[in-house]
Design a protein around this motif. Structure first.
Motif, PDB file in Angstrom:
ATOM      1  N   ASN A  63       0.850  -1.190   0.000  1.00 13.39           N
ATOM      2  CA  ASN A  63       0.000   0.000   0.000  1.00 13.39           C
ATOM      3  C   ASN A  63       0.888   1.244   0.000  1.00 13.39           C
ATOM      4  O   ASN A  63       1.658   1.441  -0.915  1.00 13.39           O
ATOM      5  N   GLU A  64       0.846   2.055   1.047  1.00 18.33           N
ATOM      6  CA  GLU A  64       1.678   3.251   1.086  1.00 18.33           C
ATOM      7  C   GLU A  64       2.917   3.084   1.956  1.00 18.33           C
ATOM      8  O   GLU A  64       3.686   4.032   2.123  1.00 18.33           O
ATOM      9  N   GLN A  65       3.124   1.880   2.503  1.00 18.77           N
ATOM     10  CA  GLN A  65       4.273   1.635   3.384  1.00 18.77           C
ATOM     11  C   GLN A  65       5.433   1.040   2.603  1.00 18.77           C
ATOM     12  O   GLN A  65       5.306  -0.028   1.994  1.00 18.77           O
ATOM     13  N   VAL A  66       6.574   1.702   2.626  1.00 24.44           N
ATOM     14  CA  VAL A  66       7.778   1.174   1.994  1.00 24.44           C
ATOM     15  C   VAL A  66       8.395   0.137   2.927  1.00 24.44           C
ATOM     16  O   VAL A  66       8.615   0.405   4.120  1.00 24.44           O
ATOM     17  N   LEU A  67       8.654  -1.051   2.394  1.00 24.84           N
ATOM     18  CA  LEU A  67       9.200  -2.150   3.193  1.00 24.84           C
ATOM     19  C   LEU A  67      10.713  -2.159   3.050  1.00 24.84           C
ATOM     20  O   LEU A  67      11.242  -2.426   1.981  1.00 24.84           O
ATOM     21  N   THR A  68      11.393  -1.855   4.140  1.00 26.31           N
ATOM     22  CA  THR A  68      12.857  -1.788   4.097  1.00 26.31           C
ATOM     23  C   THR A  68      13.520  -2.886   4.915  1.00 26.31           C
ATOM     24  O   THR A  68      14.659  -3.255   4.639  1.00 26.31           O
ATOM     25  N   LYS A  69      12.811  -3.429   5.916  1.00 30.63           N
ATOM     26  CA  LYS A  69      13.380  -4.449   6.798  1.00 30.63           C
ATOM     27  C   LYS A  69      12.543  -5.727   6.726  1.00 30.63           C
ATOM     28  O   LYS A  69      11.373  -5.704   6.339  1.00 30.63           O
ATOM     29  N   GLN A  70      13.140  -6.837   7.138  1.00 33.03           N
ATOM     30  CA  GLN A  70      12.418  -8.104   7.184  1.00 33.03           C
ATOM     31  C   GLN A  70      11.196  -7.994   8.090  1.00 33.03           C
ATOM     32  O   GLN A  70      10.116  -8.510   7.779  1.00 33.03           O
ATOM     33  N   SER A  71      11.341  -7.286   9.206  1.00 35.84           N
ATOM     34  CA  SER A  71      10.231  -7.160  10.153  1.00 35.84           C
ATOM     35  C   SER A  71       9.048  -6.397   9.559  1.00 35.84           C
ATOM     36  O   SER A  71       7.907  -6.581   9.991  1.00 35.84           O
ATOM     37  N   ASP A  72       9.301  -5.531   8.578  1.00 40.30           N
ATOM     38  CA  ASP A  72       8.218  -4.797   7.919  1.00 40.30           C
ATOM     39  C   ASP A  72       7.268  -5.731   7.176  1.00 40.30           C
ATOM     40  O   ASP A  72       6.117  -5.372   6.915  1.00 40.30           O
ATOM     41  N   ARG A  73       7.749  -6.902   6.819  1.00 38.95           N
ATOM     42  CA  ARG A  73       6.959  -7.826   6.000  1.00 38.95           C
ATOM     43  C   ARG A  73       6.094  -8.768   6.828  1.00 38.95           C
ATOM     44  O   ARG A  73       5.306  -9.536   6.266  1.00 38.95           O
ATOM     45  N   ARG A  74       6.231  -8.742   8.136  1.00 36.10           N
ATOM     46  CA  ARG A  74       5.490  -9.648   9.011  1.00 36.10           C
ATOM     47  C   ARG A  74       3.984  -9.505   8.781  1.00 36.10           C
ATOM     48  O   ARG A  74       3.439  -8.398   8.785  1.00 36.10           O
ATOM     49  N   ASN A  75       3.322 -10.645   8.577  1.00 38.31           N
ATOM     50  CA  ASN A  75       1.886 -10.724   8.308  1.00 38.31           C
ATOM     51  C   ASN A  75       1.475 -10.029   7.012  1.00 38.31           C
ATOM     52  O   ASN A  75       0.291  -9.860   6.753  1.00 38.31           O
ATOM     53  N   LYS A  76       2.449  -9.654   6.219  1.00 37.39           N
ATOM     54  CA  LYS A  76       2.165  -9.076   4.905  1.00 37.39           C
ATOM     55  C   LYS A  76       2.607 -10.011   3.784  1.00 37.39           C
ATOM     56  O   LYS A  76       1.880 -10.196   2.805  1.00 37.39           O
ATOM     57  N   ILE A  77       3.811 -10.586   3.908  1.00 37.71           N
ATOM     58  CA  ILE A  77       4.363 -11.437   2.861  1.00 37.71           C
ATOM     59  C   ILE A  77       4.848 -12.746   3.474  1.00 37.71           C
ATOM     60  O   ILE A  77       5.580 -12.739   4.478  1.00 37.71           O
ATOM     61  N   ALA A  78       4.441 -13.868   2.893  1.00 35.07           N
ATOM     62  CA  ALA A  78       4.946 -15.192   3.271  1.00 35.07           C
ATOM     63  C   ALA A  78       5.579 -15.829   2.048  1.00 35.07           C
ATOM     64  O   ALA A  78       5.189 -15.539   0.907  1.00 35.07           O
ATOM     65  N   TYR A  79       6.556 -16.712   2.283  1.00 38.05           N
ATOM     66  CA  TYR A  79       7.359 -17.245   1.181  1.00 38.05           C
ATOM     67  C   TYR A  79       7.575 -18.740   1.346  1.00 38.05           C
ATOM     68  O   TYR A  79       7.990 -19.202   2.416  1.00 38.05           O
ATOM     69  N   LEU A  80       7.285 -19.490   0.297  1.00 37.13           N
ATOM     70  CA  LEU A  80       7.620 -20.911   0.232  1.00 37.13           C
ATOM     71  C   LEU A  80       8.832 -21.066  -0.667  1.00 37.13           C
ATOM     72  O   LEU A  80       8.733 -20.874  -1.883  1.00 37.13           O
ATOM     73  N   PRO A  81      10.015 -21.406  -0.120  1.00 35.96           N
ATOM     74  CA  PRO A  81      11.206 -21.572  -0.952  1.00 35.96           C
ATOM     75  C   PRO A  81      11.217 -22.922  -1.648  1.00 35.96           C
ATOM     76  O   PRO A  81      10.403 -23.805  -1.343  1.00 35.96           O
ATOM     77  N   GLN A  82      12.132 -23.082  -2.588  1.00 30.93           N
ATOM     78  CA  GLN A  82      12.299 -24.381  -3.244  1.00 30.93           C
ATOM     79  C   GLN A  82      12.786 -25.435  -2.258  1.00 30.93           C
ATOM     80  O   GLN A  82      12.335 -26.579  -2.268  1.00 30.93           O
TER      81      GLN A  82
END
Length: 224
Positions: A63-82
């Motif tokens: 949205n309007e929040q710039v994500l600069t740190k890993q903690s900024d992504r909490r509950n926003k982005i999840a990742y399944l690696p190979q």
């Protein structure tokens, strides 16, 4: 409706430039397919978006929040690696609540495909069973945007079909960016299709573009 915007992603390893000014947007309710040859940089791009790798340059905004740190992504982005993400010595039923809220934990605990694995540790699962448990858990996590790197790899046809239906259902409230070599199944559920080629990201609007750039054989696949 929430939006994840990725812009100006550049990444090199030594003298080899992998990503060059890559831009991509995804909204909740949207499934985005990320295609490309082996070594084209798909996993690198997903890791930069998730925050486990830094780009040489990058701009990622929720949205309007710039994500600069890993903690900024909490509950926003999840990742399944190979690669496997679950510790081998812990039971599946103990891992799911670490990623999912109580409601989704109960939903997964009652799922007919997942239930037989709940009391087994990861080391006692086959590769396909482990992948199924991981992808189902990530899909049901709290995050609004889900990055999946080869979610169908190692899955049997029945597991693949189950995961596809689950992604489609969860996409009503989440946004997905998915990379997989199972092109037909990926295109089938996707709203937008992008091809990563020579470091640049190109939106695909016509099947002929995939056939020309991705060496996709002629088939019944229809690009939306």
């Amino acid at each position: 409706m929430n939006k994840l915007h990725i812009d100006s992603i550049t990444k090199s390893f030594g003298s080899q430039k992998i990503l060059q000014d890559v831009c991509l947007s995804c909204e909740t309710g949207n499934i985005t397919a990320l295609l490309g040859r082996i070594g084209s940089g798909k996993s690198t791009l997903l890791q930069i978006i998730f925050g486990t790798m830094k780009g040489d340059s990058q701009f990622i905004k929720y949205n309007e929040q710039v994500l600069t740190k890993q903690s900024d992504r909490r509950n926003k982005i999840a990742y399944l690696p190979q690669s496997p993400m679950f510790p081998k010595h812990i039971k599946i039923k103990e891992l799911i609540p670490l990623f999912c809220n109580p409601e989704n934990t109960r939903k997964l605990f009652s799922d007919d495909l997942l239930r037989p694995f709940l009391n087994r540790t990861v080391r006692n699962l086959s590769g396909g069973e482990r992948k199924l448990a991981e992808v189902m858990t990530v899909i049901h996590s709290e995050a609004e945007f889900i990055l999946l790197d080869q979610p169908y790899s190692g899955l049997s046809p029945i597991f693949t079909e189950k995961v596809m239906k689950m992604i489609k259902e969860r996409s009503k409230e989440k946004g997905f960016i998915i990379s997989d070599f199972d092109v037909q199944n990926l295109i089938e559920i996707s709203d937008d299709i992008y091809l990563l080629h020579d470091g640049s990201l190109k939106r695909i609007k016509d099947l002929n573009e995939l056939q020309r750039h991705y060496y996709l054989p002629e088939s019944s696949i229809q690009v939306k």
